[in-house]
Design a protein around this motif. Structure first.
Motif, PDB file in Angstrom:
ATOM      1  N   HIS A 280       0.807  -1.219   0.000  1.00 45.43           N
ATOM      2  CA  HIS A 280       0.000   0.000   0.000  1.00 45.43           C
ATOM      3  C   HIS A 280       0.836   1.263   0.000  1.00 45.43           C
ATOM      4  N   GLU A 281       0.430   2.227  -0.846  1.00 41.01           N
ATOM      5  CA  GLU A 281       1.265   3.420  -1.012  1.00 41.01           C
ATOM      6  C   GLU A 281       1.312   4.271   0.252  1.00 41.01           C
ATOM      7  N   VAL A 282       0.276   4.190   1.103  1.00 39.62           N
ATOM      8  CA  VAL A 282       0.310   5.013   2.318  1.00 39.62           C
ATOM      9  C   VAL A 282       1.493   4.593   3.193  1.00 39.62           C
ATOM     10  N   ILE A 283       1.636   3.297   3.387  1.00 43.13           N
ATOM     11  CA  ILE A 283       2.747   2.794   4.203  1.00 43.13           C
ATOM     12  C   ILE A 283       4.074   3.120   3.526  1.00 43.13           C
ATOM     13  N   ASN A 284       4.153   2.824   2.238  1.00 40.10           N
ATOM     14  CA  ASN A 284       5.441   2.999   1.575  1.00 40.10           C
ATOM     15  C   ASN A 284       5.847   4.462   1.491  1.00 40.10           C
ATOM     16  N   THR A 285       4.879   5.356   1.315  1.00 41.77           N
ATOM     17  CA  THR A 285       5.280   6.766   1.270  1.00 41.77           C
ATOM     18  C   THR A 285       5.705   7.246   2.657  1.00 41.77           C
ATOM     19  N   ILE A 286       5.081   6.698   3.707  1.00 41.13           N
ATOM     20  CA  ILE A 286       5.555   7.051   5.053  1.00 41.13           C
ATOM     21  C   ILE A 286       6.992   6.589   5.216  1.00 41.13           C
ATOM     22  N   MET A 287       7.258   5.357   4.748  1.00 40.59           N
ATOM     23  CA  MET A 287       8.617   4.811   4.865  1.00 40.59           C
ATOM     24  C   MET A 287       9.600   5.666   4.060  1.00 40.59           C
ATOM     25  N   THR A 288       9.222   6.003   2.821  1.00 43.16           N
ATOM     26  CA  THR A 288      10.162   6.791   2.006  1.00 43.16           C
ATOM     27  C   THR A 288      10.381   8.166   2.630  1.00 43.16           C
ATOM     28  N   ASN A 289       9.384   8.687   3.326  1.00 43.23           N
ATOM     29  CA  ASN A 289       9.589   9.955   4.043  1.00 43.23           C
ATOM     30  C   ASN A 289      10.740   9.834   5.025  1.00 43.23           C
ATOM     31  N   TYR A 290      10.647   8.819   5.895  1.00 45.10           N
ATOM     32  CA  TYR A 290      11.687   8.683   6.925  1.00 45.10           C
ATOM     33  C   TYR A 290      13.037   8.426   6.276  1.00 45.10           C
ATOM     34  N   ILE A 291      13.032   7.606   5.224  1.00 47.68           N
ATOM     35  CA  ILE A 291      14.310   7.314   4.565  1.00 47.68           C
ATOM     36  C   ILE A 291      14.880   8.609   3.981  1.00 47.68           C
ATOM     37  N   ALA A 292      14.010   9.434   3.410  1.00 50.07           N
ATOM     38  CA  ALA A 292      14.485  10.691   2.822  1.00 50.07           C
ATOM     39  C   ALA A 292      15.090  11.600   3.895  1.00 50.07           C
ATOM     40  N   PHE A 293      14.434  11.663   5.066  1.00 47.89           N
ATOM     41  CA  PHE A 293      14.978  12.525   6.129  1.00 47.89           C
ATOM     42  C   PHE A 293      16.381  12.055   6.524  1.00 47.89           C
ATOM     43  N   ARG A 294      16.517  10.728   6.708  1.00 42.22           N
ATOM     44  CA  ARG A 294      17.811  10.193   7.146  1.00 42.22           C
ATOM     45  C   ARG A 294      18.853  10.383   6.053  1.00 42.22           C
ATOM     46  N   LEU A 295      18.421  10.156   4.814  1.00 40.81           N
ATOM     47  CA  LEU A 295      19.356  10.280   3.700  1.00 40.81           C
ATOM     48  C   LEU A 295      19.913  11.698   3.637  1.00 40.81           C
ATOM     49  N   SER A 296      19.023  12.681   3.778  1.00 42.45           N
ATOM     50  CA  SER A 296      19.501  14.051   3.662  1.00 42.45           C
ATOM     51  C   SER A 296      20.370  14.394   4.872  1.00 42.45           C
ATOM     52  N   GLU A 297      20.033  13.831   6.039  1.00 42.42           N
ATOM     53  CA  GLU A 297      20.864  14.050   7.218  1.00 42.42           C
ATOM     54  C   GLU A 297      22.281  13.541   6.949  1.00 42.42           C
ATOM     55  N   TRP A 298      22.347  12.344   6.365  1.00 40.03           N
ATOM     56  CA  TRP A 298      23.661  11.758   6.104  1.00 40.03           C
ATOM     57  C   TRP A 298      24.409  12.571   5.052  1.00 40.03           C
ATOM     58  N   LEU A 299      23.711  12.944   3.985  1.00 38.97           N
ATOM     59  CA  LEU A 299      24.381  13.691   2.916  1.00 38.97           C
ATOM     60  C   LEU A 299      24.916  15.020   3.437  1.00 38.97           C
ATOM     61  N   LEU A 300      24.107  15.687   4.276  1.00 34.75           N
ATOM     62  CA  LEU A 300      24.534  17.002   4.751  1.00 34.75           C
ATOM     63  C   LEU A 300      25.631  16.898   5.803  1.00 34.75           C
ATOM     64  N   ASN A 301      25.759  15.721   6.438  1.00 34.93           N
ATOM     65  CA  ASN A 301      26.843  15.525   7.385  1.00 34.93           C
ATOM     66  C   ASN A 301      28.062  14.903   6.728  1.00 34.93           C
ATOM     67  N   GLY A 302      27.890  14.471   5.471  1.00 39.63           N
ATOM     68  CA  GLY A 302      28.993  13.784   4.814  1.00 39.63           C
ATOM     69  C   GLY A 302      29.294  14.385   3.451  1.00 39.63           C
ATOM     70  N   PRO A 303      28.903  13.687   2.398  1.00 46.69           N
ATOM     71  CA  PRO A 303      29.323  14.065   1.051  1.00 46.69           C
ATOM     72  C   PRO A 303      28.953  15.485   0.635  1.00 46.69           C
ATOM     73  N   MET A 304      27.834  15.992   1.146  1.00 39.32           N
ATOM     74  CA  MET A 304      27.396  17.295   0.653  1.00 39.32           C
ATOM     75  C   MET A 304      27.645  18.421   1.650  1.00 39.32           C
ATOM     76  N   GLN A 305      28.407  18.126   2.699  1.00 44.44           N
ATOM     77  CA  GLN A 305      28.583  19.135   3.740  1.00 44.44           C
ATOM     78  C   GLN A 305      29.473  20.287   3.255  1.00 44.44           C
ATOM     79  N   ARG A 306      29.086  21.495   3.625  1.00 46.32           N
ATOM     80  CA  ARG A 306      29.919  22.634   3.296  1.00 46.32           C
ATOM     81  C   ARG A 306      31.128  22.626   4.226  1.00 46.32           C
ATOM     82  N   GLU A 307      32.307  22.880   3.671  1.00 45.23           N
ATOM     83  CA  GLU A 307      33.514  22.718   4.476  1.00 45.23           C
ATOM     84  C   GLU A 307      33.534  23.705   5.634  1.00 45.23           C
ATOM     85  N   GLY A 308      33.869  23.179   6.797  1.00 48.39           N
ATOM     86  CA  GLY A 308      34.011  24.037   7.965  1.00 48.39           C
ATOM     87  C   GLY A 308      32.695  24.525   8.524  1.00 48.39           C
ATOM     88  N   TYR A 309      31.600  23.949   8.061  1.00 45.47           N
ATOM     89  CA  TYR A 309      30.308  24.393   8.569  1.00 45.47           C
ATOM     90  C   TYR A 309      29.598  23.253   9.274  1.00 45.47           C
TER      91      TYR A 309
END
Lengths: 500, 424
Positions: A280-309
């Motif tokens: 069901h898309e309701v469950i899966n979109t909830i899941m993709t929401n959480y995955i998206a939040f974590r993914l962006s957290e990781w990207l902003l703390n790692g590969p996409m982080q601005r240097e020294g910030y």
């Protein structure tokens, strides 16, 4: 062709005339219900504002009035003659005695001698009522006082809401008259700042609202607009800062496109899973929401982080900025017109093309659609991808038009408010645009309401919920305002539960 | 006719065969992953210690910790997964979904053995925090089961939890009585359940819409109250919380005792509710009627069952269960109200309900899965595992998606779920 149209055509001539008549009335009522819904919500909101103000509430059972020779302010003062009429001619418990700016409440038994005085002592000092005493009245002695206090509180709140979202009418008219008289435009920006800010806030609402509405049209409930908004922001910010030296007319569309593609792909995953495996898309979109939040957290703390910030992405290149249309401080940018154009496009796609027809058919009845040879899988994936793309564009819009980098706390709530928007707009692009402007206006005004009248900004969520409830159950509005439905309204399909 | 039936059968056979193969390959891959990811980099002389006693004062009898050689354990777990995979592949006509349980257990055990190689990990402590973190999710899931079995989609669990939590906080702070607070939370949940029921049954509003509206209303109202009153008058935000009540004898059992029988009242309520709901739903007249109404309300109506009454009762009871979940957040765990403190637990609870195929026990087990992932992530941060914590936090959601897609497949929702019933 609309349902009313079909009804009118299929009938005889007499029915036709009647159909036209009822169509007009139907249209009137179609407008009447949303307007009354908004008005009723605002009234209830006013009651909440008044009730939650403890100072106002106190006046409903505790009105203090000082006895004076000449009454200047009838809300806090009373003449000796009136006091003797409404109050026993002696001090009673509850009254207040003021001696050299110190206040003593008259009580039977003194617990705190600093603020209280016993009845005997008070009667010894004041054998009868006289000037300077403060008497305490209840609601029925002078109902005007608490009611007008409540009214003032509501007026203050809503005036702040209006000024914060539309602007101060006086300021606007002076600015306009100065501009037309002398051509001096210096007053205009500050006069129109609130309204332009409302439109800035409305822009992502329009796009995410369209995203959810498009899902509804296909019978899909996309709760994942928030996550798609994130991913769209991430992909567009990546294109925005990593590509350098491109001219704006290439870089900007590329960044926008990146947002659309990112959100679209993110949305297509639950669509595909729904079509292929029935998850069901309701469950899966909830899941993709959480995955998206974590993914962006990781990207902003790692590969996409601005240097020294701290966790934020690098600034995007100026060539990817959505152009600002007015000088600062007005943040209004081209994104608003982009959103309007997208709304027109979605309308065209849904109601004027085969693709849209198929999407709506699947939404109305997937079994019938399959029987008619429509590819359900394709339409589920397509609708979710388009829906995600719109939400992604909303994310890109905020990045490219306003913030110009990706902050860690990008959490916006747009994706969830969008559900309300799509419902309020009855899943129709035009309705969504109007509802989005309303929501943007309310949200913007609420900030000022919070600072001026100390009303928490969350009152707006309460208003939103009330509006949805009244829109979803128009019987309540009809019952409140005593008008009947002229005919069976055509039902808008939103979702179809878990099954099918 | 027969031809169609036959093609259908053939199709069913091929899909199940394919699923069997996929599952078999998945198990083999798990075995390989254990070998490559964990066993390869583990030194032969390392040992893993699993703590079997809780790290706090307890009534349970102490038992020695389990000490195992890290690499050999990993080899063993990998081999077991391999065997299961090969076995599945050899009997591929019949996919054995139950094996997914043991295989994922092997994987998790392997992961833990690897993560704590050369060190120790308190197993009991982790399982304990799993249960604590799973409790609000499980209660939310049970609330969902209650409503949806009778055919009403309850998307408003989150809102009911928030409202109940806020109510419990205020009542608890005013009366200084935890039982009043608990009771008021149940009432608040039940009232919102009643509201949802009126919208769904009386007004026939789309249930997902009315649920969303209740969610937004609750979020707004509780945040409003929190900002306007709780933040100003701190006394209003100190309801206190239930302390643990060890159950005599049972709490003495090692491992099981400290996890299940040294907890507070609300957790016991969950365990009782779980069993009661299972029995009620599947072995009593009320349960049969509820399920009939959820599957085919017209047929149930024809047989003289009052569809509306069953739905009202179930949705209000479901609301009360959601209220209990909200009460847990305050009285069982945190002890004070914060804005948006449910943080998506209602949503996850609904996912757990679907994951558990709308059964109480299934919903509870899948809640434990989410709780486990949550506590695992907290533990691993301490153990300094070289995986970004964000990915570990993602894991339960990814697993849910994979499992929903592959194993549960076409989820067997009650047939009339979400459809308003119109009497003819």
């Amino acid at each position: 062709m609309t349902q009313q149209g079909v009804d009118a055509q299929s009938g005889s001539k007499k029915d036709k005339a009647k159909g036209k008549d009822s169509r007009r009335q139907g249209r009137l009522q179609a407008l009447l219900v949303p307007i009354l819904a908004i008005v009723t919500a605002l009234i209830i909101g006013g009651v909440i504002v008044a009730v939650s103000d403890l100072e106002v509430m106190q006046l409903f059972y505790h009105i203090e009035k000082q006895i004076v020779t000449t009454v200047k302010d009838p809300a806090t003062q009373i003449s000796l003659a009136d006091a003797k009429e409404k109050h026993p001619d002696e001090v009673v418990p509850g009254d207040i005695i003021v001696i050299r700016d110190a206040r003593y409440t008259v009580v039977e038994e003194v617990a705190d001698p600093e603020t209280e005085m016993s009845l005997d002592e008070a009667r010894k000092m004041f054998p009868e009522l006289r000037i300077g005493l403060v008497i305490v009245q209840g609601f029925f002695d002078d109902p005007k006082v608490p009611l007008s206090a409540a009214w003032e509180a509501v007026k203050l709140a809503y005036a702040a809401l209006f000024e914060g979202s539309i602007g101060n009418p006086k300021k606007i008219s002076t600015a306009l008259s100065v501009y037309f008289d002398s051509g001096d435009a210096s007053l205009l920006p500050s006069a129109f700042l609130p309204f332009s800010e409302s439109l800035v806030l409305a822009t992502p609402y329009i796009l995410t609202g369209l995203a959810v509405a498009l899902g509804f049209q296909c019978g899909l409930f996309n709760i994942g607009a928030e996550g798609q908004f994130f991913i769209g922001g991430l992909t567009s910010v990546f294109v925005g800062y990593s590509l350098q030296g491109l001219p704006a007319f290439i870089h900007l569309p590329l960044s926008l496109l990146a947002g659309v593609l990112g959100g679209g792909l993110w949305g297509a995953i639950p669509g595909y899973l729904k079509a292929k495996t029935g998850a069901h898309e309701v469950i899966n979109t909830i899941m993709t929401n959480y995955i998206a939040f974590r993914l962006s957290e990781w990207l902003l703390n790692g590969p996409m982080q601005r240097e020294g910030y701290r966790p934020v992405s690098p600034e995007i290149q100026p060539s990817a900025y959505l152009p600002q249309l007015f000088p600062s401080p007005i943040r209004f940018h081209a994104g608003f017109f982009l959103a309007l154009a997208v709304a027109v496009f979605v309308y065209w796609l849904l109601f004027k093309t085969t693709i849209g027809f198929e999407i709506r058919t699947v939404g109305a009845n997937p079994h019938a659609a399959r029987y008619a040879g429509i590819n359900i899988t394709k339409n589920y994936v397509l609708a979710m991808a388009l829906s995600g793309g719109l939400a992604g564009l909303a994310g890109a819009n905020d990045i490219l038009g306003l913030i110009h980098y990706m902050p860690n706390a990008f959490y916006s709530g747009y994706g969830f408010d969008a559900i309300a928007l799509a419902l309020l707009g009855k899943s129709h692009p035009a309705g969504v645009v109007l509802a989005a402007i309303l929501f943007g206006t309310l949200r913007n005004g609420a900030t000022r309401m919070q600072s001026v009248a100390q009303i928490p900004i969350d009152i707006i969520s309460i208003l939103q919920a009330l509006i949805i409830i009244f829109m979803a159950a128009p019987e309540i509005i009809r019952w409140l305002y005593r008008f009947r439905a002229e005919r069976e309204e055509t039902e808008t399909v939103f979702t179809r539960g878990w099954g099918a | 006719m027969t031809a169609i039936a036959m093609t259908k059968q053939v199709k069913a056979v091929t899909t199940s065969t394919r699923r069997g193969y996929i599952l078999g390959i998945l198990y083999v891959l798990v075995g390989l992953a254990i070998l490559v990811l964990f066993a390869r980099g583990t030194g032969a002389d390392l040992q893993t210690t699993f703590g079997m006693n809780p790290g706090r004062r307890t009534q349970a009898i102490r038992i020695p910790d389990a000490v195992v050689p890290s690499r050999n354990t990993l080899y063993l777990l990998s081999a077991l997964s391999f065997v299961m995979g090969i076995w599945q592949l050899s009997r591929s006509q019949r996919p054995a979904t139950w094996m997914l349980g043991p295989v994922s257990l092997f994987f998790v055990l392997a992961f833990l053995t690897w993560a704590a190689r050369g060190g120790s990990l308190n197993m009991v402590g982790m399982l304990e925090s799993t249960l604590l973190r799973a409790t609000p999710i499980a209660l939310a899931a049970l609330s969902g089961v209650m409503c949806e079995r009778s055919g009403v989609v309850n998307i408003a669990i989150e809102g009911m939890m928030l409202t109940a939590a806020c109510t419990a906080t205020i009542v608890g702070s005013l009366t200084h009585n935890l039982w009043f607070a608990l009771f008021s939370a149940l009432i608040a949940g039940g009232l919102l359940g009643g509201l949802l029921a009126i919208f769904a049954i009386r007004f026939k509003v789309d249930q997902i819409i009315s649920g969303t509206a209740i969610n937004i209303l609750s979020t707004g109202a509780t945040s409003f109250i929190s900002a306007r009153f709780l933040a100003v008058y701190q006394d209003l935000n100190s309801p206190g919380k239930f302390t643990g009540v060890p159950i005599p004898i049972l709490s003495k059992i090692p491992v099981v005792g400290p996890i299940f029988f040294e907890n507070n009242v609300i957790l016991y309520m969950l365990l009782v509710l779980l069993i009661v709901m299972h029995i009620m739903l599947f072995y009593t007249r009320w349960g049969l009627r509820t399920r009939a109404v959820g599957e085919h309300p017209r047929a149930a109506d024809t047989l003289g069952i009052n569809v509306f009454k069953i739905r009202y009762v179930n949705v209000i009871l479901g609301g009360m269960v959601a209220g209990l979940s909200g009460a847990w957040l305050i009285l069982g765990s945190v002890g004070r109200f914060d804005e948006l403190m449910t943080a998506g637990k209602g949503c996850i609870g609904r996912a757990a309900m679907i994951f558990g195929k709308w059964t109480p026990l299934g919903a509870f087990s899948s809640s434990l899965l989410f709780g486990f992932a949550d506590s695992l992530q907290a533990k691993l941060q301490i153990l300094k595992v070289p995986i970004p914590s964000e990915f570990l936090l993602m894991a339960p959601y990814l697993v849910t998606m994979v499992v929903l897609a592959g194993v549960v497949g076409r989820a067997a929702a009650p047939a009339a779920d979400g459809q308003p019933y119109e009497k003819q």
